[in-house]
Structure formats: C-alpha cells, structure tokens
Design a protein around this motif. Structure first.
Motif, PDB file in Angstrom:
ATOM      1  N   ASP A 216      16.642  -9.672 -17.392  1.00 28.63           N
ATOM      2  CA  ASP A 216      17.439  -8.838 -16.492  1.00 28.63           C
ATOM      3  C   ASP A 216      16.505  -8.091 -15.537  1.00 28.63           C
ATOM      4  N   ASN A 217      16.627  -8.355 -14.238  1.00 28.73           N
ATOM      5  CA  ASN A 217      15.678  -7.823 -13.257  1.00 28.73           C
ATOM      6  C   ASN A 217      15.678  -6.301 -13.172  1.00 28.73           C
ATOM      7  N   ALA A 218      16.857  -5.699 -13.247  1.00 33.15           N
ATOM      8  CA  ALA A 218      16.929  -4.236 -13.159  1.00 33.15           C
ATOM      9  C   ALA A 218      16.236  -3.593 -14.350  1.00 33.15           C
ATOM     10  N   SER A 219      16.483  -4.133 -15.547  1.00 38.93           N
ATOM     11  CA  SER A 219      15.852  -3.602 -16.757  1.00 38.93           C
ATOM     12  C   SER A 219      14.341  -3.802 -16.712  1.00 38.93           C
ATOM     13  N   ALA A 221      12.442  -4.013 -14.056  1.00 43.09           N
ATOM     14  CA  ALA A 221      11.880  -3.091 -13.071  1.00 43.09           C
ATOM     15  C   ALA A 221      11.727  -1.685 -13.646  1.00 43.09           C
ATOM     16  N   TRP A 222      12.748  -1.250 -14.384  1.00 42.33           N
ATOM     17  CA  TRP A 222      12.711   0.104 -14.940  1.00 42.33           C
ATOM     18  C   TRP A 222      11.615   0.237 -15.994  1.00 42.33           C
ATOM     19  N   GLU A 223      11.446  -0.789 -16.841  1.00 42.99           N
ATOM     20  CA  GLU A 223      10.398  -0.741 -17.869  1.00 42.99           C
ATOM     21  C   GLU A 223       9.013  -0.735 -17.222  1.00 42.99           C
ATOM     22  N   LEU A 224       8.821  -1.547 -16.176  1.00 40.35           N
ATOM     23  CA  LEU A 224       7.540  -1.565 -15.485  1.00 40.35           C
ATOM     24  C   LEU A 224       7.259  -0.223 -14.805  1.00 40.35           C
ATOM     25  N   ALA A 225       8.318   0.415 -14.289  1.00 39.40           N
ATOM     26  CA  ALA A 225       8.154   1.737 -13.669  1.00 39.40           C
ATOM     27  C   ALA A 225       7.671   2.759 -14.693  1.00 39.40           C
ATOM     28  N   LYS A 226       8.249   2.705 -15.886  1.00 37.89           N
ATOM     29  CA  LYS A 226       7.825   3.634 -16.939  1.00 37.89           C
ATOM     30  C   LYS A 226       6.384   3.380 -17.350  1.00 37.89           C
ATOM     31  N   ILE A 227       6.000   2.105 -17.410  1.00 41.55           N
ATOM     32  CA  ILE A 227       4.612   1.770 -17.762  1.00 41.55           C
ATOM     33  C   ILE A 227       3.651   2.281 -16.693  1.00 41.55           C
ATOM     34  N   ALA A 228       4.026   2.117 -15.427  1.00 45.95           N
ATOM     35  CA  ALA A 228       3.195   2.617 -14.325  1.00 45.95           C
ATOM     36  C   ALA A 228       2.997   4.129 -14.446  1.00 45.95           C
ATOM     37  N   GLY A 229       4.083   4.826 -14.773  1.00 49.10           N
ATOM     38  CA  GLY A 229       3.988   6.274 -14.959  1.00 49.10           C
ATOM     39  C   GLY A 229       3.061   6.652 -16.095  1.00 49.10           C
ATOM     40  N   LYS A 230       3.112   5.876 -17.175  1.00 48.73           N
ATOM     41  CA  LYS A 230       2.249   6.149 -18.328  1.00 48.73           C
ATOM     42  C   LYS A 230       0.779   5.863 -18.009  1.00 48.73           C
ATOM     43  N   THR A 243       0.572  -1.784 -11.044  1.00 48.71           N
ATOM     44  CA  THR A 243       1.813  -2.081 -11.763  1.00 48.71           C
ATOM     45  C   THR A 243       3.025  -1.747 -10.899  1.00 48.71           C
ATOM     46  N   ALA A 244       2.971  -0.608 -10.214  1.00 46.96           N
ATOM     47  CA  ALA A 244       4.092  -0.182  -9.368  1.00 46.96           C
ATOM     48  C   ALA A 244       4.358  -1.185  -8.248  1.00 46.96           C
ATOM     49  N   THR A 245       3.293  -1.754  -7.705  1.00 48.66           N
ATOM     50  CA  THR A 245       3.477  -2.680  -6.578  1.00 48.66           C
ATOM     51  C   THR A 245       4.127  -3.994  -7.006  1.00 48.66           C
ATOM     52  N   THR A 246       4.130  -4.284  -8.311  1.00 52.67           N
ATOM     53  CA  THR A 246       4.765  -5.529  -8.777  1.00 52.67           C
ATOM     54  C   THR A 246       6.271  -5.368  -8.958  1.00 52.67           C
ATOM     55  N   ILE A 247       6.757  -4.133  -8.867  1.00 49.99           N
ATOM     56  CA  ILE A 247       8.176  -3.865  -9.113  1.00 49.99           C
ATOM     57  C   ILE A 247       9.006  -4.290  -7.905  1.00 49.99           C
ATOM     58  N   GLU A 248      10.001  -5.114  -8.144  1.00 48.45           N
ATOM     59  CA  GLU A 248      10.828  -5.635  -7.047  1.00 48.45           C
ATOM     60  C   GLU A 248      11.966  -4.691  -6.665  1.00 48.45           C
ATOM     61  N   ASP A 249      12.503  -3.979  -7.643  1.00 42.81           N
ATOM     62  CA  ASP A 249      13.613  -3.063  -7.357  1.00 42.81           C
ATOM     63  C   ASP A 249      13.090  -1.818  -6.649  1.00 42.81           C
ATOM     64  N   GLU A 250      13.626  -1.518  -5.476  1.00 41.06           N
ATOM     65  CA  GLU A 250      13.092  -0.408  -4.674  1.00 41.06           C
ATOM     66  C   GLU A 250      13.279   0.948  -5.334  1.00 41.06           C
ATOM     67  N   GLY A 251      14.409   1.134  -6.000  1.00 44.73           N
ATOM     68  CA  GLY A 251      14.656   2.422  -6.658  1.00 44.73           C
ATOM     69  C   GLY A 251      13.649   2.686  -7.767  1.00 44.73           C
ATOM     70  N   SER A 252      13.418   1.684  -8.607  1.00 44.31           N
ATOM     71  CA  SER A 252      12.452   1.826  -9.694  1.00 44.31           C
ATOM     72  C   SER A 252      11.035   1.991  -9.149  1.00 44.31           C
ATOM     73  N   LYS A 253      10.723   1.242  -8.087  1.00 41.57           N
ATOM     74  CA  LYS A 253       9.392   1.354  -7.489  1.00 41.57           C
ATOM     75  C   LYS A 253       9.172   2.756  -6.915  1.00 41.57           C
ATOM     76  N   ALA A 254      10.188   3.281  -6.236  1.00 42.10           N
ATOM     77  CA  ALA A 254      10.082   4.628  -5.662  1.00 42.10           C
ATOM     78  C   ALA A 254       9.869   5.659  -6.765  1.00 42.10           C
ATOM     79  N   TRP A 255      10.587   5.500  -7.878  1.00 45.32           N
ATOM     80  CA  TRP A 255      10.422   6.427  -9.013  1.00 45.32           C
ATOM     81  C   TRP A 255       8.993   6.362  -9.536  1.00 45.32           C
ATOM     82  N   ALA A 256       8.462   5.137  -9.691  1.00 44.26           N
ATOM     83  CA  ALA A 256       7.103   4.962 -10.208  1.00 44.26           C
ATOM     84  C   ALA A 256       6.076   5.592  -9.277  1.00 44.26           C
TER      85      ALA A 256
END
Length: 283
Positions: A216-219, A221-230, A243-256
């Motif tokens: 699931d792409n949205a899920s 993206a969100w997990e990768l965003a959390k990893i980037a934050g960590k 890690t953040a630059t690999t995220i395709e979902d813009e919302g998750s990438k912006a959060w990261a």
C-alpha cells in the motif's frame, strides 16, 4: 471531615490521583474498569508497579460482576496486558485464561503478554505464549478479525527475534490469503510495526528494507517518513534527507522534511532547517 478532604487536597497537586478519585466515583462498571485499567497502566509506566497491581485487582473484581461474557472479554484482555506491563506475568496469564470468547480477545491478550516477555529479554517465554496465541487465533470465525490478530502476533514474533516466523504469518499461502478481505491493510499494519521496532533498535537499514516491502503506497510513504524523522533524531541528517527524498506521497514527504528541519534547528543548523522547510512548504 478533615480526613475526607485530604485526598482531594492531595489530588490538586497530583493529576493522576485526581483521575483515580474520579474513576472511583463512576457507576457504569464497564467504564469504571476501563478507567482503572488505564490509570494502572500509567502507574506501571512510571515504575509504580505495586500501585498498578492494586488497581488492576480492583478492576478485575469489578469486571467479574459485569453480566454476560461479550461485554467483558476485551476488558479482561486489557487488564491482562497491564498486569504484564507491571511485571505480574502470572496474574496476566491467569486473567487471559479466563477469557471465554472465540479467540480474538484471548489471542490478543496472550500476544500482548508475550510482547512484554520479549521486552524483558525472555524470548523463550515469549515464543511459548505466541505459539498459544497463534493456536487461539486460528479458531477465530471472522476472516478479517483473524487476519488482524495474526498481524499482531507477527509483530510480536519479530520483537522476540523470530523474523522468519513473522514472515510466515505476514505472507500466508495463496489459498489463505484469498480469504483475507483487507490483505494489504493487514500487511501494512504489521510490516509498519516491525519497521518501527527496527528503528527503535537503531537498525535503520533493516527498517527501510521492511517498509519498502509494504504494497500500500500511502502506508509505505508514512512508514518511510517516520524512519526519516528517526534518522534525524539520531543526528544522521544525510540519511534522513536521503530517505525523505524517496517518499512519493507529497504529504508524507512534507511531514518528513519538516521533522528533519526541526532537528536541524535544534542542532543550530538554521540555514539547513530553512532550506528543508522551504521544500516542505512547496509540496
């Protein structure tokens, strides 16, 4: 009068005591049990295991008076988990074994206790209980409920260091998978849980490898965003940005990017923080 007012006076300075006083006044038994159990969990988190155990004993006695098995099965599972959190494994198991539902609550309770054993480094005990939880989960009638419980058990197996067993549960045989209505959601939740456990252990490469297998792409993206934050939290800013630059979902990438920018700012690297915030705001 003075003695009866003293607990209220103490509670003004202790929010948890205030919450407990309020919980003791609740008439609805189910709500009261839930409140006492949650408060007990907070006491356990702060190392006050004796106080937690006392409250859980009260919650258990109250739960026993609830009419009908269905309303109280998940309350008993909740109490069981908090007993384990307080280090009272025997009481946790005793409580779990009183659950009489068709698998879901009991399987969840056993898996939760197993998780606490794993946290304490008692992986052999954890594996024994997970085996019981797995056998209990197999009798669940509802395929979706069964899938969710198997996902939880898979995460606990990973916590206990049994990644192969976890993988077997996450990726069942095709004939089993066809019966699961929300297979992608189940896998996303379980794999996300495993990825975060890797992050908490500082095993970032394994975390990313696990997260990228989520379909699931949205899920994902969100997990990768959390990893980037960590990564950023650990001071590994280059890896965080990669890690953040690999995220395709813009919302998750912006959060990261915002999370990383915050960590840059905390480290006094304001120029880097501003650059990342500018990228995030452009999303």
């Amino acid at each position: 009068l003075e003695s009866s007012l003293q607990p209220m006076a103490d509670a003004e300075h202790k929010p948890l005591s205030c919450a407990l006083l309020f919980a003791q006044t609740i008439n609805d038994e189910m709500i009261k049990v839930h409140a006492l159990t949650q408060i007990a969990g907070i006491y356990a988190e702060t190392g006050q295991n004796e106080k937690a155990t006392q409250l859980l004993s009260q919650a258990l006695e109250t739960a026993k008076s609830i009419v009908g098995d269905d309303p109280k099965t998940w309350l008993l599972a909740e109490i069981s988990g908090k007993y384990a959190q307080a280090g009272q494994y025997a009481l946790a198991l005793d409580t779990a074994m009183t659950i009489t539902d068709k698998g879901s609550a009991k399987a969840s309770a056993l898996a939760e206790i197993a998780g606490k054993y794993a946290e304490a480094g008692q992986n052999e005990k954890a594996a024994q209980l997970l085996s019981q939880a797995l056998e209990t989960a197999k009798i669940i009638d509802n395929d979706k409920s069964k899938a969710w419980e198997l996902a939880k058990i898979a995460v606990k197996y990973a916590e206990a260091g049994q990644n192969e067993k976890a993988a077997q549960l996450l990726f069942p045989a095709p004939e089993t998978a066809k019966k699961i209505e929300d297979k992608r959601g189940v896998e996303a939740r379980a794999l996300g849980g495993i990825a975060i456990k890797y992050v908490e252990a500082g095993q970032f490469a394994e975390a990313i490898e696990t997260a990228t297998t989520i379909e699931d792409n949205a899920s994902k993206a969100w997990e990768l965003a959390k990893i980037a934050g960590k990564y950023a939290e650990a001071g590994q800013f280059t890896k965080a940005v990669e890690t953040a630059t690999t995220i395709e979902d813009e919302g998750s990438k912006a959060w990261a990017l915002t999370e990383i920018a915050g960590k840059y700012a905390e480290a006094g690297q304001n120029e880097k923080a501003t650059q990342l915030l500018s990228q995030a705001f452009e999303m």
